[in-house]
Design a protein around this motif. Sequence first.
Motif, mmCIF file in Angstrom:
data_model
loop_
_atom_site.group_PDB
_atom_site.id
_atom_site.type_symbol
_atom_site.label_atom_id
_atom_site.label_comp_id
_atom_site.label_asym_id
_atom_site.label_seq_id
_atom_site.Cartn_x
_atom_site.Cartn_y
_atom_site.Cartn_z
ATOM 1 N N ALA A 48 0.809 -1.223 0.000
ATOM 2 C CA ALA A 48 0.000 0.000 0.000
ATOM 3 C C ALA A 48 0.838 1.266 0.000
ATOM 4 C CB ALA A 48 -0.926 -0.003 1.215
ATOM 5 N N ASP A 49 2.145 1.141 0.155
ATOM 6 C CA ASP A 49 3.012 2.307 0.295
ATOM 7 C C ASP A 49 4.268 2.098 -0.537
ATOM 8 O OD1 ASP A 49 4.683 4.360 1.070
ATOM 9 O OD2 ASP A 49 4.289 4.155 3.214
ATOM 10 N N SER A 50 4.312 2.700 -1.713
ATOM 11 C CA SER A 50 5.432 2.493 -2.628
ATOM 12 C C SER A 50 6.734 3.085 -2.110
ATOM 13 C CB SER A 50 5.101 3.095 -4.000
ATOM 14 O OG SER A 50 4.898 4.501 -3.892
ATOM 15 N N ARG A 51 6.658 3.907 -1.065
ATOM 16 C CA ARG A 51 7.870 4.523 -0.522
ATOM 17 C C ARG A 51 8.619 3.589 0.437
ATOM 18 N NH1 ARG A 51 6.492 10.010 2.182
ATOM 19 N NH2 ARG A 51 8.793 10.204 2.251
ATOM 20 N N VAL A 52 8.002 2.491 0.854
ATOM 21 C CA VAL A 52 8.706 1.541 1.719
ATOM 22 C C VAL A 52 9.914 1.006 0.965
ATOM 23 C CG1 VAL A 52 8.568 -0.713 2.834
ATOM 24 C CG2 VAL A 52 6.694 0.922 3.083
ATOM 25 N N ALA A 53 11.083 1.166 1.559
ATOM 26 C CA ALA A 53 12.326 0.874 0.849
ATOM 27 C C ALA A 53 12.679 -0.611 0.831
ATOM 28 C CB ALA A 53 13.471 1.668 1.470
ATOM 29 N N ALA A 54 12.240 -1.363 1.841
ATOM 30 C CA ALA A 54 12.555 -2.794 1.907
ATOM 31 C C ALA A 54 11.600 -3.463 2.886
ATOM 32 C CB ALA A 54 14.000 -3.011 2.339
ATOM 33 N N THR A 55 11.355 -4.743 2.653
ATOM 34 C CA THR A 55 10.410 -5.495 3.484
ATOM 35 C C THR A 55 11.010 -6.840 3.848
ATOM 36 O OG1 THR A 55 8.536 -4.467 2.334
ATOM 37 C CG2 THR A 55 8.089 -6.473 3.590
ATOM 38 N N ILE A 56 10.917 -7.182 5.124
ATOM 39 C CA ILE A 56 11.327 -8.507 5.586
ATOM 40 C C ILE A 56 10.109 -9.192 6.191
ATOM 41 C CG2 ILE A 56 12.747 -9.797 7.225
ATOM 42 C CD1 ILE A 56 14.844 -7.602 7.002
ATOM 43 N N ALA A 57 9.785 -10.367 5.684
ATOM 44 C CA ALA A 57 8.654 -11.141 6.185
ATOM 45 C C ALA A 57 9.170 -12.514 6.616
ATOM 46 C CB ALA A 57 7.576 -11.288 5.112
ATOM 47 N N LEU A 58 9.226 -12.714 7.917
ATOM 48 C CA LEU A 58 9.762 -13.941 8.521
ATOM 49 C C LEU A 58 8.629 -14.911 8.808
ATOM 50 C CD1 LEU A 58 12.024 -15.577 9.926
ATOM 51 C CD2 LEU A 58 11.697 -14.107 11.939
ATOM 52 N N VAL A 59 8.725 -16.124 8.265
ATOM 53 C CA VAL A 59 7.667 -17.147 8.353
ATOM 54 C C VAL A 59 6.279 -16.494 8.270
ATOM 55 C CG1 VAL A 59 9.069 -18.846 9.544
ATOM 56 C CG2 VAL A 59 7.831 -17.212 10.921
ATOM 57 N N PRO A 60 6.008 -15.750 7.196
ATOM 58 C CA PRO A 60 4.808 -14.910 7.149
ATOM 59 C C PRO A 60 3.517 -15.671 6.869
ATOM 60 C CG PRO A 60 5.966 -14.765 5.073
ATOM 61 C CD PRO A 60 6.841 -15.597 5.985
ATOM 62 N N PHE A 61 2.443 -15.140 7.440
ATOM 63 C CA PHE A 61 1.091 -15.605 7.131
ATOM 64 C C PHE A 61 0.635 -14.801 5.920
ATOM 65 C CE2 PHE A 61 -3.535 -15.415 7.489
ATOM 66 C CZ PHE A 61 -3.866 -16.726 7.768
ATOM 67 N N THR A 62 0.517 -15.444 4.762
ATOM 68 C CA THR A 62 0.271 -14.704 3.527
ATOM 69 C C THR A 62 -1.061 -15.017 2.846
ATOM 70 O OG1 THR A 62 1.417 -16.340 2.151
ATOM 71 C CG2 THR A 62 2.743 -14.549 3.068
ATOM 72 N N ASP A 63 -1.817 -15.978 3.373
ATOM 73 C CA ASP A 63 -3.072 -16.310 2.690
ATOM 74 C C ASP A 63 -4.112 -16.847 3.661
ATOM 75 O OD1 ASP A 63 -5.073 -16.930 0.925
ATOM 76 O OD2 ASP A 63 -3.842 -18.124 -0.420
ATOM 77 N N GLY A 64 -5.033 -15.971 4.067
ATOM 78 C CA GLY A 64 -6.103 -16.376 4.966
ATOM 79 C C GLY A 64 -7.048 -17.374 4.340
ATOM 80 N N LEU A 65 -7.217 -17.303 3.017
ATOM 81 C CA LEU A 65 -8.109 -18.257 2.357
ATOM 82 C C LEU A 65 -7.541 -19.662 2.446
ATOM 83 C CD1 LEU A 65 -10.614 -18.851 0.684
ATOM 84 C CD2 LEU A 65 -9.273 -18.333 -1.379
ATOM 85 N N ALA A 66 -6.249 -19.817 2.203
ATOM 86 C CA ALA A 66 -5.625 -21.140 2.298
ATOM 87 C C ALA A 66 -5.753 -21.689 3.708
ATOM 88 C CB ALA A 66 -4.165 -21.059 1.887
ATOM 89 N N LYS A 67 -5.627 -20.819 4.706
ATOM 90 C CA LYS A 67 -5.757 -21.259 6.093
ATOM 91 C C LYS A 67 -7.196 -21.615 6.413
ATOM 92 C CE LYS A 67 -3.670 -21.855 10.106
ATOM 93 N NZ LYS A 67 -2.568 -22.810 10.273
ATOM 94 N N ALA A 68 -8.128 -20.820 5.877
ATOM 95 C CA ALA A 68 -9.543 -21.023 6.186
ATOM 96 C C ALA A 68 -10.077 -22.335 5.631
ATOM 97 C CB ALA A 68 -10.366 -19.854 5.653
ATOM 98 N N ILE A 69 -9.532 -22.766 4.483
ATOM 99 C CA ILE A 69 -10.047 -23.992 3.876
ATOM 100 C C ILE A 69 -9.237 -25.225 4.287
ATOM 101 C CG2 ILE A 69 -10.975 -22.739 1.911
ATOM 102 C CD1 ILE A 69 -8.608 -23.674 0.257
ATOM 103 N N ALA A 70 -8.252 -25.039 5.169
ATOM 104 C CA ALA A 70 -7.489 -26.191 5.663
ATOM 105 C C ALA A 70 -8.419 -27.123 6.432
ATOM 106 C CB ALA A 70 -6.353 -25.714 6.561
ATOM 107 N N PRO A 71 -8.176 -28.432 6.358
ATOM 108 C CA PRO A 71 -9.071 -29.382 7.031
ATOM 109 C C PRO A 71 -9.214 -29.104 8.520
ATOM 110 C CG PRO A 71 -7.542 -30.516 5.565
ATOM 111 C CD PRO A 71 -7.081 -29.095 5.640
ATOM 112 N N ALA A 72 -10.446 -29.136 8.992
ATOM 113 C CA ALA A 72 -10.750 -28.979 10.421
ATOM 114 C C ALA A 72 -12.008 -29.777 10.709
ATOM 115 C CB ALA A 72 -10.950 -27.512 10.780
#
Length: 213
Positions: A48-72
């Motif tokens: 959302a912010d093109s001025r952010v110079a760098a991003t670090i995502a450590l073991v990131p949660f990137t898809d709520g849909l994939a998590k939501a449809i996981a077997p339960a």
Amino acid sequence: RWFSIRRQLEDWRAAVSHARGIEGVDPERIAVWGMSFGGGHALMTAAADSRVAATIALVPFTDGLAKAIAPASPTFTVRLAARALRELLTRTPVMVPVAGVPGAFALLRAPEALPGLERLAAGTDWRNEVSPSFTLTLASYRPVRRAGRIEGPVLLQLAEHDQVVPLKAIEMTARRAPHAELERYPMDHFECFWPEHLELVARQQLAFLRRHL
């Protein structure tokens, strides 16, 4: 006590804005860092912010849909939905456990979840509970879909034995982000903080920041 993805993202944007206004800080060299759900927030903030110079995502949660449809189990799904709806309708927190052993009633039931959080929180007043109404819209939280909008460099750090977050979604995020680097480690979701992995994980983060900042 109330877990709100929207408000957390607002806080992230406010933090970046504040950092840019600190005397002596170059506003064009602001990086964002996040782990797990925070890793997803870091990606969303950069998208959302093109001025952010760098991003670090450590073991990131990137898809709520994939998590939501996981077997339960149906029982788990009904119990969680009932509590989430009651919280939403009454506007009063109805707490559920954050982590539990496999098969327990908890949001995180991966084998590493409960021991990992307990080890991290040792000596603090952390309580194993969270308000669950956010889970009703979790499927719409998809940093992976925003990855293509991140203009700056991104370091994604994937734990190969991670059973908390969807790994394929992290790989997809790396493919979609124009300037992404993907690093893999033989560890689970929380082992990035243990001595046997912390030095390497941190060293690669610092090297990434030196290259891009």
